[in-house]
Design an enzyme around this catalytic site. Structure first.
Site, PDB file in Angstrom:
ATOM      1  N   ASP A  60      17.780  19.231 -18.762  1.00 56.50           N
ATOM      2  CA  ASP A  60      17.946  18.620 -17.251  1.00 56.50           C
ATOM      3  C   ASP A  60      18.992  20.089 -16.018  1.00 56.50           C
ATOM      4  OD1 ASP A  60      19.718  17.544 -17.963  1.00 56.50           O
ATOM      5  OD2 ASP A  60      18.879  15.413 -17.194  1.00 56.50           O
ATOM      6  N   ASP A 469      29.110  11.518 -17.011  1.00 56.63           N
ATOM      7  CA  ASP A 469      28.536  10.835 -17.616  1.00 56.63           C
ATOM      8  C   ASP A 469      29.283  10.088 -19.101  1.00 56.63           C
ATOM      9  OD1 ASP A 469      25.970  10.684 -15.764  1.00 56.63           O
ATOM     10  OD2 ASP A 469      25.309  12.566 -17.173  1.00 56.63           O
TER      11      ASP A 469
END
Length: 825
Positions: A60, A469
């Protein structure tokens, strides 16, 4: 005009820019600092239907990759630069089932206001070695909700000049008949999609229509050389028809009768031998949501729909996403739970077209779990324990599982994508024989992380990172994956990191969570190998930038939530009222404890009282945005500041600034090991000098060399982190927003300066300025004996090298007390 000349054994190319300023380009060797496990969401994996072993993965925010024969991956979009940063958002991928050399990527990062750029179709005739670009008249959302649906881009298997692409944002279905060179809207298609994830979302991210989800050709309905008549298209509609079909090669379309319109169709996969279309559904667009769903099969010949959902009742608490069939074994189908956040992810397998199912795990005597796999994360050990975790709550199988594929040529070979890596193996048929398979992390080469901070201390590990993340790492090696991420405390993301100049083993990091993930400041006394929580931080404060004083006693924190804060000796953080809320950059002096710098707009601020108070020291021209402050590692008050108007240098703590005239705009900046012993540190900057690129100066900005090349664009320069190696001349680290960490070395430089300390050593003299007395070091020339605990060597050191009686010069070039060791035998 370009001129080639030689510096020693290193070839350099000189470019004369339009302004007449000469910028040379020096060849660098660029590599990824290996994290090894992906690090981010892999929403799509696609095998080529004609050539064995050919497969691609899309991410992504980190571009696309091609699979190699040794299970590693080759990145395809590293050429994306500041102007093409949104190429790294890949919303769809198609590999040609007729001509395997052809590859198509639909790229673009956001469809909302965050990205002003329209998307594009990248067309390759050589498997991604190079691309032609077809611009689209609308945006593409590789990092938008629903990015795991698909594939939205499909090639006609009978007439491969024809492609279809399902757009977002209500832009409908598009078609190309010339191998992706040009595109036109399919006006006859009945629905552009109505589903909006979160209507009225205030952050402008979840308010756009997800649009068309996937396009699937029925290869059995046509013949080679002619357009395939039957085409299925899934659309993100909830509560209305969402699967449509054409039986005349896209001329007319109708809703497939009897379909499920409760959920959103995520995947539509054809089983040619069965003449069945399998469709996975979820009640959310993903990748984070989805609390229910279904799996249906549609018999194309009879028109019958059959609900074959592998879970029901309280066991169905997730949507269904990843879906695949075994082309070698008709009737074999697998589907993944899109979001089973507890006790683990889940994958189901059937060998009888969905009549019966076997799971990857099941409950034993609660809370015991029966796990039907072996596990290895040896290529990315930071993913967790390198064994099967039997206790519930460890997401070992994965999450956000939208990519799930069985190799069309090898029933034993399978891959699936998660929110952190690619897993898979080569003994899949053992699932049916033993109900047990081997799962390994197989994302080697896919470095898909957003780097938020980097430091390269003058001793200890060469690099310590702050990563979105997955927290960040101590990089003991640049070529091997770290053993673990930052732990205790462990936050999903680390927003920044800094070390103490006089005590580089002391490191501070800041997290981006909230009270549910603990106080968001931690410190380490061993370069980040172990951590302790800073209990002086408020529970509701998080994110932003951090700077730690030279001796490690004071922490200045520009939080995202509570403004600028300061803490001394682990005390509670207090507000720094003398800095404006618009403060955009902070830094600590690396030699003088208690000296801090800050910037906001055109104002540069100085604190000499440990960050308690700041005063405006100088101005940065007509700057309106400040990005970064780099501090000379050995000279107090020698600072560099990057802004939207260029690059500024002050040798006197900001009293006066000199604008580097050739630099019109600058972002990340860092100072590293000098080109020669005793010299000024090399300066590295992401800037607009002769175009937006990455540059190095060895002479305090008087001249520059470009260090990146056409194959290494590093995405958006404004989003990237630059950190210079303080011990190895020429080495620089670039932390990207999606492609992990790159490190570069001068090509052909066989004997770079490598030291334990690459700073100019100094003594200090007092000067008086508007804010009082500030210590500003000047180079030492004394030959006296070094004082206890004083400096006694190092690169550029012209002072004493002999310690006073009872002390000796040890590693770190510091006079430490001589210790007498008695050995008793």
């Amino acid at each position: 005009m370009k001129v080639v000349f030689w510096l020693g054994s290193v070839a350099t190319t000189l470019s004369l820019g339009t302004s007449g300023f000469a910028v040379s380009s020096q060849k660098y060797v660029w590599k990824n600092a290996k994290i090894g496990g992906g690090g981010g969401f892999v929403p799509g994996i696609v095998f080529n239907a004609k050539e064995k072993g050919l497969a691609y993965a899309r991410t992504d925010i980190g571009g696309a990759y091609r699979l190699n024969s040794d299970d590693t991956w080759t990145p395809l979009l590293d050429f994306a630069d500041h102007a093409r940063w949104n190429y790294w958002g890949v919303d769809a991928l198609a590999t040609d089932p007729v001509d395997p050399n052809r590859l198509y990527l639909a790229t673009g990062m956001y469809t909302n206001s965050w990205d002003p750029n329209y998307g594009q179709i990248l067309v390759s005739g050589n498997r991604g070695a190079s691309f032609n670009v077809t611009k689209l008249p609308f945006k593409v959302g590789g990092n938008m909700p629903g990015r795991g649906m698909g594939e939205r881009l499909a090639i006609d298997p009978n007439s491969n000049n024809i492609l279809y692409f399902g757009a977002r944002s209500g832009n409908g279905l598009w078609k190309s008949t010339d191998y992706g060179t040009s595109w036109s809207n399919v006006a006859s298609f009945p629905s552009a999609g109505t589903y909006v994830p979160v209507p009225g979302d205030t952050n402008d991210y979840n308010t756009d229509k997800v649009g068309i989800a996937w396009v699937t050709f029925d290869s059995t309905s046509g013949s080679s050389g002619r357009a395939t008549p039957r085409i299925f298209v899934g659309v993100a509609n909830a509560g209305s028809d969402n699967v449509f079909v054409s039986s005349d090669a896209g001329g007319t379309w109708s809703a497939v009768p009897g379909q499920n319109n409760t959920f959103l169709p995520h995947k539509g996969v054809l089983s040619p031998s069965e003449k069945v279309l399998y469709i996975s559904y979820s009640n959310g667009a993903g990748p984070y949501d989805g609390t229910s769903g279904a799996l249906y099969k549609y018999n194309i010949a009879s028109g019958a729909w059959t609900n074959i959902t592998p879970a029901s009742g309280s066991d169905l608490y997730f949507g269904l996403g990843g879906l695949t069939v075994d082309l070698q074994k008709p009737g074999t189908v697998m589907v993944a739970a899109l979001n089973s956040w507890w006790p683990d992810g889940q994958i189901f397998r059937s060998t009888d077209s969905g009549t019966t199912w076997s799971p990857l795990w099941s409950w034993g005597n609660y809370p015991e779990m029966n796990k039907y796999y072996s596990y290895s994360d040896s290529k990315a050990p930071w993913l967790g324990p390198n064994y099967v975790e039997i206790n519930p709550g460890t997401l070992q199988i994965g999450w956000m599982m939208e990519a799930l594929e069985i190799d069309p040529f090898d029933s034993n070979h399978w891959l699936y994508g998660t929110g952190a890596t690619i897993y898979g193996g080569r003994d899949l048929l053992q699932w049916d024989v033993k109900h047990n398979v081997s799962i390994s992390s197989l994302a080697d080469g896919i470095e898909e992380t957003a780097i938020l901070g980097l430091v390269s201390p003058p001793s200890g590990p060469s690099l310590v990172s702050a990563v979105g993340d997955i927290g960040g790492f101590v990089h003991e090696s640049l070529t091997e994956a770290p053993r673990s991420s930052h732990q205790n405390p462990n936050w999903p993301s680390t927003s920044d990191i800094d070390y103490a100049g006089n005590k580089p083993s002391y490191v501070v990091r800041v997290g981006t969570g909230d009270s549910s993930t603990g106080k968001q400041v931690a410190f380490s006394n061993d370069y980040g190998k172990t951590w302790a929580q800073h209990y002086g931080a408020a529970d509701n404060a998080s994110g932003g930038k951090v700077a730690v004083s030279a001796d490690g006693t004071i922490i200045l924190w520009k939080s995202n939530t509570d403004g600028v804060l300061v803490s001394q000796n682990q005390a509670t953080f207090g507000a720094v009222s003398s800095l404006p809320s618009t403060t955009s950059a902070i830094a600590s002096d690396k030699k003088s404890n208690g000296v801090f710098y800050a910037a906001s707009g055109s104002n540069f601020y100085l604190s000499t009282d440990g960050g308690k108070t700041f005063t405006v020291k100088g101005t940065l021209g007509s700057s309106t945005s400040t990005f970064d402050i780099a501090v000379h590692p050995g000279v107090t008050g020698d600072v560099w500041v990057s802004t939207d108007k260029g690059l500024f240098h002050s040798p006197n703590s900001g009293t006066t600034f000199t604008a580097i005239s050739e630099v019109s705009q600058a972002w990340g900046i860092s100072l590293g090991a000098p080109a020669s012993a005793g010299g000024y540190p090399a300066i590295y900057v992401a800037a607009n000098i002769d175009g937006i690129a990455y540059y190095r100066s060895d002479d305090q900005g008087a001249s520059w060399v470009q260090i990146n090349d056409a194959a290494h664009g590093f995405g958006a320069a404004s989003a990237n982190v630059v950190a210079a190696d303080s011990r190895v001349y020429g080495r620089v680290y670039i932390g990207t927003n999606g492609r992990g960490i790159f490190y570069g070395d001068v090509d052909g430089l066989t004997n770079p300066i490598t030291t334990t300390s690459a700073v100019v050593s100094t003594t200090t003299v007092a000067t008086t300025g508007p804010t009082g007395t500030v210590t500003e070091p000047t180079p030492s020339t004394t030959s006296a004996v070094a004082n206890p605990w004083g400096q006694c060597g190092g690169l550029g050191w012209s002072g004493p090298v002999t310690c006073t009686s009872g002390f000796e010069c040890v590693v770190g070039n510091t006079c430490k007390r001589r210790i007498l060791v008695l050995c008793l035998v």
